[in-house]
Design an enzyme around this catalytic site. Structure first.
Site, PDB file in Angstrom:
ATOM      1  N   THR A  36       0.815  -1.061   0.007  1.00 47.20           N
ATOM      2  CA  THR A  36      -0.086  -0.141   0.014  1.00 47.20           C
ATOM      3  C   THR A  36       0.762   1.252  -0.043  1.00 47.20           C
ATOM      4  O   THR A  36       0.668   2.445  -0.719  1.00 47.20           O
ATOM      5  CB  THR A  36      -1.104   0.107   1.192  1.00 47.20           C
ATOM      6  OG1 THR A  36      -1.500  -1.132   1.253  1.00 47.20           O
ATOM      7  CG2 THR A  36      -1.750   1.234   1.186  1.00 47.20           C
ATOM      8  N   THR A  37       1.945   1.295   0.729  1.00 49.12           N
ATOM      9  CA  THR A  37       2.844   2.370   1.110  1.00 49.12           C
ATOM     10  C   THR A  37       3.588   2.631  -0.338  1.00 49.12           C
ATOM     11  O   THR A  37       3.802   3.694  -0.453  1.00 49.12           O
ATOM     12  CB  THR A  37       3.661   2.226   2.290  1.00 49.12           C
ATOM     13  OG1 THR A  37       2.789   1.826   3.282  1.00 49.12           O
ATOM     14  CG2 THR A  37       4.605   3.543   2.609  1.00 49.12           C
ATOM     15  N   TYR A  99     -13.426  -2.853  -1.638  1.00 48.45           N
ATOM     16  CA  TYR A  99     -14.687  -2.327  -2.358  1.00 48.45           C
ATOM     17  C   TYR A  99     -15.987  -3.231  -2.813  1.00 48.45           C
ATOM     18  O   TYR A  99     -16.923  -2.935  -2.483  1.00 48.45           O
ATOM     19  CB  TYR A  99     -14.155  -1.588  -3.645  1.00 48.45           C
ATOM     20  CG  TYR A  99     -15.178  -0.608  -4.396  1.00 48.45           C
ATOM     21  CD1 TYR A  99     -15.809   0.425  -3.719  1.00 48.45           C
ATOM     22  CD2 TYR A  99     -15.957  -1.301  -5.267  1.00 48.45           C
ATOM     23  CE1 TYR A  99     -16.778   1.120  -4.301  1.00 48.45           C
ATOM     24  CE2 TYR A  99     -17.125  -0.630  -5.967  1.00 48.45           C
ATOM     25  CZ  TYR A  99     -17.533   0.734  -5.435  1.00 48.45           C
ATOM     26  OH  TYR A  99     -18.628   1.564  -5.897  1.00 48.45           O
ATOM     27  N   TYR A 125      -3.490 -10.175   4.164  1.00 45.91           N
ATOM     28  CA  TYR A 125      -3.210  -8.877   4.525  1.00 45.91           C
ATOM     29  C   TYR A 125      -4.687  -8.263   4.875  1.00 45.91           C
ATOM     30  O   TYR A 125      -5.486  -8.084   3.890  1.00 45.91           O
ATOM     31  CB  TYR A 125      -2.510  -7.825   3.606  1.00 45.91           C
ATOM     32  CG  TYR A 125      -2.509  -6.468   3.940  1.00 45.91           C
ATOM     33  CD1 TYR A 125      -2.727  -5.882   5.280  1.00 45.91           C
ATOM     34  CD2 TYR A 125      -2.361  -5.781   2.741  1.00 45.91           C
ATOM     35  CE1 TYR A 125      -2.376  -4.839   5.663  1.00 45.91           C
ATOM     36  CE2 TYR A 125      -2.034  -4.172   3.357  1.00 45.91           C
ATOM     37  CZ  TYR A 125      -2.113  -3.669   4.771  1.00 45.91           C
ATOM     38  OH  TYR A 125      -2.051  -2.296   4.904  1.00 45.91           O
ATOM     39  N   ARG A 130      -9.253   0.240   4.801  1.00 40.81           N
ATOM     40  CA  ARG A 130      -8.799   0.505   3.526  1.00 40.81           C
ATOM     41  C   ARG A 130      -9.754  -0.394   2.651  1.00 40.81           C
ATOM     42  O   ARG A 130     -10.216   0.077   1.542  1.00 40.81           O
ATOM     43  CB  ARG A 130      -7.534   0.095   3.094  1.00 40.81           C
ATOM     44  CG  ARG A 130      -6.453   1.088   3.585  1.00 40.81           C
ATOM     45  CD  ARG A 130      -5.053   1.037   3.263  1.00 40.81           C
ATOM     46  NE  ARG A 130      -4.140   2.027   3.629  1.00 40.81           N
ATOM     47  CZ  ARG A 130      -3.809   3.118   2.866  1.00 40.81           C
ATOM     48  NH1 ARG A 130      -4.574   3.215   1.669  1.00 40.81           N
ATOM     49  NH2 ARG A 130      -2.932   3.815   3.467  1.00 40.81           N
ATOM     50  N   LYS A 154      -0.776 -10.344   7.947  1.00 41.81           N
ATOM     51  CA  LYS A 154      -0.454  -8.936   8.286  1.00 41.81           C
ATOM     52  C   LYS A 154      -1.892  -8.549   8.817  1.00 41.81           C
ATOM     53  O   LYS A 154      -2.972  -8.223   8.026  1.00 41.81           O
ATOM     54  CB  LYS A 154       0.174  -7.916   6.974  1.00 41.81           C
ATOM     55  CG  LYS A 154       0.230  -6.610   7.644  1.00 41.81           C
ATOM     56  CD  LYS A 154       0.498  -5.658   6.440  1.00 41.81           C
ATOM     57  CE  LYS A 154       0.751  -4.320   6.735  1.00 41.81           C
ATOM     58  NZ  LYS A 154       0.991  -3.329   5.866  1.00 41.81           N
ATOM     59  N   ILE A 196       5.054  -5.668   9.733  1.00 41.77           N
ATOM     60  CA  ILE A 196       5.128  -4.990   8.262  1.00 41.77           C
ATOM     61  C   ILE A 196       4.814  -3.514   8.208  1.00 41.77           C
ATOM     62  O   ILE A 196       3.720  -3.171   8.766  1.00 41.77           O
ATOM     63  CB  ILE A 196       4.296  -5.437   7.204  1.00 41.77           C
ATOM     64  CG1 ILE A 196       4.871  -7.029   6.835  1.00 41.77           C
ATOM     65  CG2 ILE A 196       4.516  -4.893   5.878  1.00 41.77           C
ATOM     66  CD1 ILE A 196       4.003  -8.078   6.069  1.00 41.77           C
TER      67      ILE A 196
END
Length: 281
Positions: A36-37, A99, A125, A130, A154, A196
Site C-alpha cells: 500500500t505504501t 470495495y 493482509y 482500507r 499482516k 510489516i
C-alpha cells in the site's frame, strides 16, 4: 517501502536504491515491495515490474523480499501471479479484496484461488479501514488449515480482541504480524511476532530495536522506544499514507516529496510538526 518519484511523476530509482540500502542498514529482516505504501494503485504493470526488479537488484540477496500481489478481481490476481516476474521474490503479500465487500466465504474462496496460483508462501493482509471488509479469525484459520502455503497474516484491523482470538486459536506454524505501527508493542505482548511497517521506512533502527526488544521480552526497554516514536508515528498517518512518510524521507534527504494523485503532500502545518519531531530524535 515507498516508491520515490521525480517532480515529473517518473520513478526516482536512485532514491529507491538509497531507501533500500538505508532500511537494510537499519536492521530490518525483510523488504516489502509494492504494498500500500508504495502507491501501487497508481503504478502501471510495467512500472510495478521495474520497481520490483530494482528492489531485488539493490537488495542483492542480503535479506528476503516480499511482493504485494492483490486486488478485488480474483481472476486478475491469479493471472498476475502466473505472469508477473516474481523470480527473486520469497513470499507474496495479498490484501483482502476491497470495495466489493465480499462475504467470509467469498474471501475464503478468493484466497484459496490465490494460494493455488503460486508455490510461494502467501501472507494474508487484513486492513478493514482500507478495504471495507474484515477478514475474520475463523476464515484466516480455515485458510491456514486448507492451504499449505498460506503461512502468515499482516493483521491491521486495530481490534485487539480480534487479534487475541486469532493468536489464541492459530496453529503453531502460522505467523501473525502487525500492520499497525502504533499498536505493535501491545500486539507483541499478546503474541504477535513482528510487523510489516510504514515507520520502518524512515525510523528504521528505532522500529527494529523496538521489535527485537519485544521479541526477547524486554518490554521495559521496548516501551521507551515506543513512546519515543509514538508522536512521530501519529504524524506519519495524520494526512494519509504515504504522504506523511514521504515528508519525513524528504526531510531526511532520502527522496523528494512527490506523490501521484489522488495522494498529495502533507500540509505545511503538518510538515512543520514533522520537522519539530525529527529534532527530538
Amino acid at each position: 517501502m515507498v516508491t520515490p518519484f521525480h517532480r515529473n511523476g517518473s520513478i526516482d530509482f536512485p532514491a529507491l536504491e538509497r531507501l533500500v540500502h538505508n532500511v537494510i542498514k537499519g536492521g530490518v529482516d525483510f523488504l516489502v515491495a509494492l504494498g500500500t505504501t508504495a502507491e501501487t494503485p497508481t503504478l502501471t504493470i510495467t512500472e510495478k515490474q521495474e520497481v520490483l526488479n530494482a528492489i531485488i537488484n539493490y537488495c542483492d540477496g542480503k535479506i528476503p523480499i516480499v511482493c504485494g500481489v492483490g486486488g478485488n478481481n480474483t481472476e486478475e490476481v491469479v493471472h498476475q501471479l502466473k505472469t508477473f516476474g516474481l523470480h527473486g521474490v520469497d513470499a507474496i503479500l495479498s490484501v483482502a479484496p476491497y470495495y466489493n465487500k465480499p462475504s467470509q466465504e467469498g474471501m475464503y474462496q478468493h484466497f484459496k484461488a490465490v494460494a493455488a496460483a503460486t508455490n510461494k508462501p502467501v501472507i494474508l493482509y487484513n486492513v478493514p479501514g482500507r478495504t471495507g471488509s474484515n477478514l475474520l479469525p475463523a476464515t484466516v484459520l480455515r485458510l491456514a488449515t486448507d492451504c499449505n502455503n498460506i503461512t502468515a497474516i499482516k493483521e491491521a484491523s486495530g481490534n485487539i480482541v480480534q487479534c487475541m482470538e486469532l493468536l489464541q486459536n492459530k496453529s503453531e506454524g502460522f505467523t501473525v504480524l502487525s500492520g499497525d505501527d502504533n499498536l505493535v508493542l501491545a500486539q507483541m505482548a499478546i503474541g504477535m511476532e513482528g510487523i510489516i511497517s510504514v515507520a520502518a521506512n524512515c525510523f528504521t533502527k528505532d522500529m527494529t530495536d523496538l521489535i527485537n526488544l519485544a521479541i526477547v521480552g524486554k518490554f521495559d526497554k521496548a516501551r521507551k522506544v515506543h513512546y519515543k516514536l509514538l508522536n512521530g508515528i501519529d504524524l506519519l498517518f495524520a494526512e494519509g499514507n504515504p504522504s506523511g512518510v514521504k515528508c519525513v524521507l524528504k526531510q531526511q534527504g532520502v527522496c523528494e516529496n512527490y506523490l501521484r494523485l489522488p495522494m498529495t503532500p502533507v500540509s505545511e502545518a503538518t510538515s512543520k510538526k514533522i520537522a519539530a519531531f525529527l529534532k527530538t530524535l
